[in-house]
Design a protein around this motif. Structure first.
Motif, PDB file in Angstrom:
ATOM      1  N   GLU A  93     110.834 -53.360 -11.764  1.00  8.93           N
ATOM      2  CA  GLU A  93     109.481 -53.797 -11.489  1.00  8.93           C
ATOM      3  C   GLU A  93     109.068 -53.241 -10.142  1.00  8.93           C
ATOM      4  O   GLU A  93     109.895 -52.952  -9.285  1.00  8.93           O
ATOM      5  N   GLN A  94     107.766 -53.119  -9.941  1.00  7.06           N
ATOM      6  CA  GLN A  94     107.271 -52.512  -8.725  1.00  7.06           C
ATOM      7  C   GLN A  94     107.256 -53.489  -7.556  1.00  7.06           C
ATOM      8  O   GLN A  94     106.932 -53.131  -6.445  1.00  7.06           O
ATOM      9  N   TRP A 108     105.915 -59.435 -10.521  1.00 12.78           N
ATOM     10  CA  TRP A 108     104.877 -58.686 -11.232  1.00 12.78           C
ATOM     11  C   TRP A 108     104.721 -59.159 -12.671  1.00 12.78           C
ATOM     12  O   TRP A 108     103.676 -58.958 -13.272  1.00 12.78           O
ATOM     13  N   SER A 109     105.740 -59.784 -13.230  1.00 16.15           N
ATOM     14  CA  SER A 109     105.674 -60.280 -14.601  1.00 16.15           C
ATOM     15  C   SER A 109     105.996 -61.774 -14.598  1.00 16.15           C
ATOM     16  O   SER A 109     106.392 -62.341 -13.581  1.00 16.15           O
ATOM     17  N   VAL A 135     104.441 -58.738 -19.393  1.00 19.31           N
ATOM     18  CA  VAL A 135     103.937 -57.709 -18.485  1.00 19.31           C
ATOM     19  C   VAL A 135     102.554 -57.269 -18.957  1.00 19.31           C
ATOM     20  O   VAL A 135     102.234 -57.347 -20.151  1.00 19.31           O
ATOM     21  N   ASP A 137     109.845 -50.406 -18.129  1.00 22.53           N
ATOM     22  CA  ASP A 137     110.168 -49.727 -16.872  1.00 22.53           C
ATOM     23  C   ASP A 137     108.888 -49.378 -16.115  1.00 22.53           C
ATOM     24  O   ASP A 137     108.619 -48.227 -15.804  1.00 22.53           O
ATOM     25  N   SER A 138     108.071 -50.399 -15.851  1.00 24.96           N
ATOM     26  CA  SER A 138     106.838 -50.257 -15.069  1.00 24.96           C
ATOM     27  C   SER A 138     105.877 -49.246 -15.682  1.00 24.96           C
ATOM     28  O   SER A 138     105.127 -48.582 -14.961  1.00 24.96           O
ATOM     29  N   LYS A 191     106.314 -46.335 -16.908  1.00 20.48           N
ATOM     30  CA  LYS A 191     106.494 -44.942 -16.488  1.00 20.48           C
ATOM     31  C   LYS A 191     106.343 -44.009 -17.684  1.00 20.48           C
ATOM     32  O   LYS A 191     106.612 -44.378 -18.822  1.00 20.48           O
ATOM     33  N   GLN A 207      99.789 -51.421 -13.161  1.00 16.45           N
ATOM     34  CA  GLN A 207     100.279 -52.726 -13.610  1.00 16.45           C
ATOM     35  C   GLN A 207      99.470 -53.846 -12.962  1.00 16.45           C
ATOM     36  O   GLN A 207      99.100 -53.779 -11.790  1.00 16.45           O
TER      37      GLN A 207
END
Length: 341
Positions: A249-250, A254-255, A260, A296-297, A299, A311
């Motif tokens: 996660e960044q 974030w989730s 997400v 994976d965010s 990507k 995101q």
């Protein structure tokens, strides 16, 4: 040293006969005269038909300008649809009239005799250039444009007016919002609830099962000054997976429990990414097959896109409804001249 000839490699005709070393020139087909070649009335009629086609083009070009001025896109789907329909039909008539007129002119009024010329070296010597100029002059003469004033006027007018159907809407939009940084600003703020598109019903985290996907918009979107514009920037694809499947996660938080949320606007050219593959956790853009890994965010794993999907950090409020913690982490949409990565 002798070589062995394999007769099986010899080329033959369909009936088995060997191919000749040189084919005879079949010549030209017998010319079939058109009605207009011998009937002046038929030729005049064809000329009027070409003028009518150019006139249709002129009316279409003028109609495009009128449609743009009198039927603006507006703020509703219906008004946008009507504006685009009228503008598209007018531009079609403007361009189709020119194309059909040119084809009919060539077929009905210009010389249709077939000619065969021997192939010569392509060196551009002086005699060749002189001959080319003569051929151009002969073509102008053959088209009869010099002695058909009405036809020439119709053609010039249609060609001159058609660009207006494109130029006027383009120039008319030059006064719009050209602030490219506007893509950094959406309706997502801290505490804004995630709601189902298009009903606007808030979503509880308990209603989102593993493997499900939701198309999401901000709460109270209809109260915005320009709802359609804001929706185009703020639409979100939200999915839920097993929290153990999240690879990275960044940032912290974030989730929420495997849920997400990412912008639906593809970072390639801005198409809506609306397809979610449950087993691989891949999000697919149907336009050019850019593929993003939601685990994976978001990507990029395949395709022409160069940036992950922005995101939206989410959590839940006191009532268990999903809310945004903030806006998107990066500007939404494709790259532009101020943002290449």
């Amino acid at each position: 040293m002798s070589t062995h000839h394999d007769p099986s490699t010899d080329l033959t005709t369909r009936d088995g006969a060997p191919l000749p070393e040189r084919f005879e020139d079949p010549g030209l087909h017998e010319h079939r005269a058109r009605v207009g070649d011998s009937d002046p009335k038929a030729q005049k009629r064809a000329e009027r038909q070409v003028v009518v086609l150019f006139a249709i083009s002129i009316l279409g070009s003028i109609g495009a300008v009128v449609a743009y001025a009198l039927v603006p896109p507006g703020e509703t789907v219906g008004s946008m649809r009507m504006s685009n329909l009228l503008l598209g039909l007018a531009l079609f008539l403007g361009l189709a009239g020119i194309g059909l007129a040119a084809v009919h002119w060539a077929k009905a009024l210009m010389n249709d005799h077939e000619r065969a010329e021997d192939r010569h070296p392509t060196a551009t010597s002086e005699p060749v250039r002189v001959k080319a100029v003569e051929a151009l002059r002969e073509g102008v003469k053959d088209s009869s444009i010099g002695r058909r004033g009405v036809l020439k006027g119709a053609m010039v007018t249609s060609l001159a007016l058609f660009p207006l159907g494109i130029a006027v809407p383009l120039v008319g939009n030059l006064g719009g919002d050209w602030d490219v940084s506007a893509s950094k600003r959406t309706l997502w703020r801290r505490g804004v609830r995630l709601t189902i598109d298009p009903s606007g019903r808030p979503i509880k985290a308990s209603d989102v099962t593993i493997g499900s996907a939701f198309h999401v918009i901000p709460e109270n979107l209809e109260e915005a000054e320009h709802p359609l514009d804001e929706k185009a920037k703020a639409v979100v694809l939200m999915v839920r997976m097993d929290p153990r499947d999240l690879k990275s996660e960044q940032g912290e938080g974030w989730s929420y429990d495997g849920i997400v949320a990412f912008s639906k606007i593809c970072t390639h050219v801005g198409c809506p990414v609306a397809l979610y593959e449950q087993q691989t956790h891949h999000i697919l853009c149907p336009c050019h097959q850019s593929t993003f890994d939601a685990s994976d965010s978001a990507k990029v794993v395949f395709g022409p896109a160069h940036r992950p999907l922005p995101q939206l950090p989410i959590t839940v409020d006191d009532e268990g409804y999903l809310v945004a913690q903030d806006g998107f982490d990066t500007p939404i949409g494709p790259s532009f001249w101020e943002r290449l990565t």
